[in-house]
Design an enzyme around this catalytic site. Structure first.
Site, PDB file in Angstrom:
ATOM      1  N   THR A  47       0.939  -1.226   0.103  1.00 19.91           N
ATOM      2  CA  THR A  47      -0.037  -0.135  -0.015  1.00 19.91           C
ATOM      3  C   THR A  47       0.925   1.346   0.086  1.00 19.91           C
ATOM      4  OG1 THR A  47      -1.557  -1.159   1.174  1.00 19.91           O
ATOM      5  CG2 THR A  47      -1.742   1.182   1.337  1.00 19.91           C
ATOM      6  N   TYR A  99       6.744 -12.893   4.882  1.00 16.45           N
ATOM      7  CA  TYR A  99       5.350 -12.413   4.298  1.00 16.45           C
ATOM      8  C   TYR A  99       5.439 -13.028   2.764  1.00 16.45           C
ATOM      9  CZ  TYR A  99       2.273  -9.027   1.745  1.00 16.45           C
ATOM     10  OH  TYR A  99       1.177  -8.417   0.784  1.00 16.45           O
ATOM     11  N   LYS A 104       3.073 -13.557   7.812  1.00 18.68           N
ATOM     12  CA  LYS A 104       1.830 -12.925   7.232  1.00 18.68           C
ATOM     13  C   LYS A 104       1.460 -13.763   5.889  1.00 18.68           C
ATOM     14  CE  LYS A 104       0.369  -8.718   4.675  1.00 18.68           C
ATOM     15  NZ  LYS A 104       0.846  -7.298   4.251  1.00 18.68           N
TER      16      LYS A 104
END
EC number: 4.1.3.3
Lengths: 294, 294, 294, 294
Positions: free
Chosen positions: A49, A137, A166
């Site tokens: 993001t 991740y 994650k």
């Protein structure tokens, strides 16, 4: 502040640019304050993001430093430090550590597809030289690499400070396997917005999301409801926010979150090209959803 | 008995063969009794687990008729009537209706990939000539066809007696979309064993599963716990049975369920070739899981 | 006639139906005569194009028998005998052998995905009881099973009468590997129309295609040009017929070939439902292409 | 030198590093000389093989400048200028133009998946400000983006200096479509080594490959044979070099080509981490192939 304390709603920040395309740190400060006021349990700058992949090294450092100062340990800060090279990732991770990050997040981004051994060595090289926890991740949609549960468990079991995972494949069964393989001992976090309800139900310790830039209360309430075992309430809260969660994912998080921030009073500029700003029709739809939810 | 009553644990039967490979209806009777005694809320013969695709027409009719007689409306019976041709599907559906089925299940199996229009016309042709409800079934893993949520909603909205949807893609987001698009009015059922917990949490009205041939109590308790909103209990029950659910799916349901029935006292023979019986190592693993769970 | 003689253009027949949907064997006879007059080097009934999967057993036998009688050994006949069960495949294979087929083609169609061992045993069971050669057929697009080159070579090396391979994945590299692994000794055939040129260049011994129902001369000329090493001529011939090859593949072979037969004077009826006939716009496009090519 | 002259064997350079991981420009010079002596028709620095994605901006510029000086217009030079941002891509493209590149190659690498509109605008923004031709490059395996033939044709038809297309999907049918859609007017180049033969047969104007670092004669002979329409000779040459082409692709080009250079007398160091050097077993296999071919 222990990294083990990382849980709940982990709010991902955007990286604001001004009209000339330069960093707009004051706007970043506003957005961070909104996240904290909204009740997020941690802050995560420079992720997908945050357009971390599209920044120069100088910009990256400026954002990392500014964010850590602004948050000032009111909540834990997890800095995304992924870089194409192992050396670059390590350099960023140390920078984050030196400036007070509670943890770093490492996605094995790639140009060439990496072998399992190359991924393993990448995590080991970073882990061996770092004093803070690493959140591994997995997100094949952006990295082009899908780490198997076998590989993830091997890394977790071999690299001491890889203590969190994650998962963003969108396949809830990956979380089941992480839970079963670790006898429930490995904290895993959900990075796929439309799986928010199911991930908490399956045992996710937190939800990594940019949604709290727009609807922090609904995100936090969903976490609370599942924490307290209130299934009907959680389901109702989830389906209420799901259209927005689908919308921001489908439209690309930098574009949709920046558009939403503008609609709610924070001017964060456009995402960096080739990413494009949300078009007029998209903005109209987003406004409609925000009107209903906030 | 209204089809709207179809909910909870929908137990899929195997089709037993004797040593010569002929139908063994008495063994089918035993397995049906065990399912009903185990508390299933409905019985579903001739599905994937039931090797419906591998039977002659005469065998198919014998199993359908026997099952409906044996169940004798103690619980609803949903008969899988899928055939490669529309005419064959319709013929089977009428046979099921005439012999007392509460509903039929239709999977658009294919040799040639079907266009959306061909799939739509297939459901319309069957629906127009049937007096009982149809459960539309989406399972690209066996049928080679993945019906989009758009197509499913179009069929449901156009063909009056397509009133239920069974989803087996393994993607929980499909269920979310069915829920959102129908404002929660379309009953959907989960056909992917490892999604049992999440599907109920997302609003699935039932779980279509062969697992109750082996662990009916655990399956029913999971349904009960989610119905009553007991999230922690449901999660514990789910993770307890998940290794077995993963195992039977991975090993092929006809092979693993028939092996499990033998281990628990019902001789149902081997699946029909080219499907093979579970090998010795698989049987040993399965026995270990059953020892722990039953 | 030796199966080793199978080469060149292998023409696939459609299965004509009359207005009531019954077999139309006279029309089948006309289409076979056209193929032979067009110069095909072999005839293949009951394949994908022939809707073999959509026929009753009685229809299947009638078509097999009629075709073998009609061809009457003017060219080799390869009968597709694939069935969901091993027993059904073997029964069809023997029927073909008894009625004079030169070879049979076996695609491991499936409902449940088969393991490599199950596929291997399927071929062995058929091969062990048959006196004529088997063409192993790999086409994941219709069968749902993609056989690796490793598995194919294992079958070829273990089952004596599996002496030919038809490859339809659309990946020319599979043919490279078959060539390299067998030191150029294993005859392989191309089943993907848009790869016709490249497959011959890579060493394919034949092209399995329904196109000669419509443009037999162009198909045969392409084979001739590559056989004689005339690259420029082959390339020009290929690009000339490619739009039609793309069209018939994209539209589904039974639908487009039957439409094309009607446009060129042979009424073969519509494909069996759920397959649908080519629509008016498609027929118009097809007519345009045929005008240009014939 | 006109970009229209770009054809034949386009040799991709590696980027050598010394033991400390710094650029080793003299070694780059040696490797360029070997390519030119080997007969390549063009040189392409900083591509996938050249680890362009793993270099700092300063390193990137140093390699671009050095290569252009070294080649000194003996053959055309095509510089890969791909960067995650549009601004960065444009900056690199201008740098290449200013230093004498004949053309640039642009792959739309991404972190976030780009929409078709974003990709189109990316090419337009670069094309509008550049005075030399652009080779559009499609390679989903490294970029994560697969440009459809529709999109490619739209870009080619709208952005004046996008005059060449490099296709690396491995699907020969993409090249067919480029040929048909442009009536044979759009020069396309093959970037998938194991398709070398078929791509030339389908009309590719060139082969973009790192293989000439090791076997330039065989690569050039294959091009010559297809240019002269000698099909049998081309086929024999292709199958002779295919095992090596497969090997270097499977093992990762930077790793395998650098290993091969070492085995043949040019020390180019190891690829940059997380990429790893070819292991001992791989080097042994590679040596065996080189012994046979050179």
């Amino acid at each position: 502040m222990s990294a083990q304390a990382i849980h709940g709603i982990i709010g991902y920040t955007i990286t604001p640019f001004d009209a000339e395309g330069h960093l707009d740190l004051p706007a970043l400060g506003h957005s961070i304050e909104r996240l904290i006021e909204g009740g997020v349990h941690a802050i995560a700058p420079l992720g997908s993001t945050g357009e971390g992949a599209y920044l120069t090294e100088q910009e990256w450092e400026a954002v990392a430093k500014f964010t850590l100062t602004q948050v000032n340990q009111r909540v834990p800060t997890i800095v995304s430090v992924s870089d194409l090279t192992t050396a670059g990732t390590l350099r960023r991770a140390r920078f984050a550590e030196e400036h007070g990050a509670d943890a770093v997040m490492v996605l094995p981004i790639s140009y060439w597809k990496l072998s399992e051994e190359e991924i393993f060595e990448h995590y080991r090289a970073v882990g061996d030289q770092l004093g803070i926890p690493i959140m591994l991740y997995n997100n094949p949609g952006t990295s082009g690499i899908d780490m198997s549960v076998d590989l993830i468990m091997r890394i977790v079991n071999s690299v001491g400070n890889v203590t969190m995972v994650k998962e963003s494949t969108g396949d809830i069964q990956r979380m089941h396997q992480l839970h079963l393989r670790s006898q429930g001992q490995l904290p895993f976090y959900n990075g796929c917005n439309p799986l928010a309800l199911e991930a908490f139900v399956a045992g996710a310790k937190g939800w990594c999301t940019a949604a709290p830039n727009l609807i922090p209360e609904l995100n936090c309430q969903l976490y609370m409801a599942t924490s307290e075992g209130q299934l009907d309430k959680a389901k109702a809260l989830f389906y209420r926010q799901l259209p927005l969660l689908d919308f921001i994912l489908r439209g690309g998080l930098p574009s949709t979150i920046k558009a939403g921030l503008r609609l709610t009073g924070i001017e964060a500029g456009a995402p960096r090209r080739p990413l494009s700003a949300l078009n007029a029709e998209g903005c109209r739809q987003l406004q409609g959803m925000l009107n209903e939810l906030t």
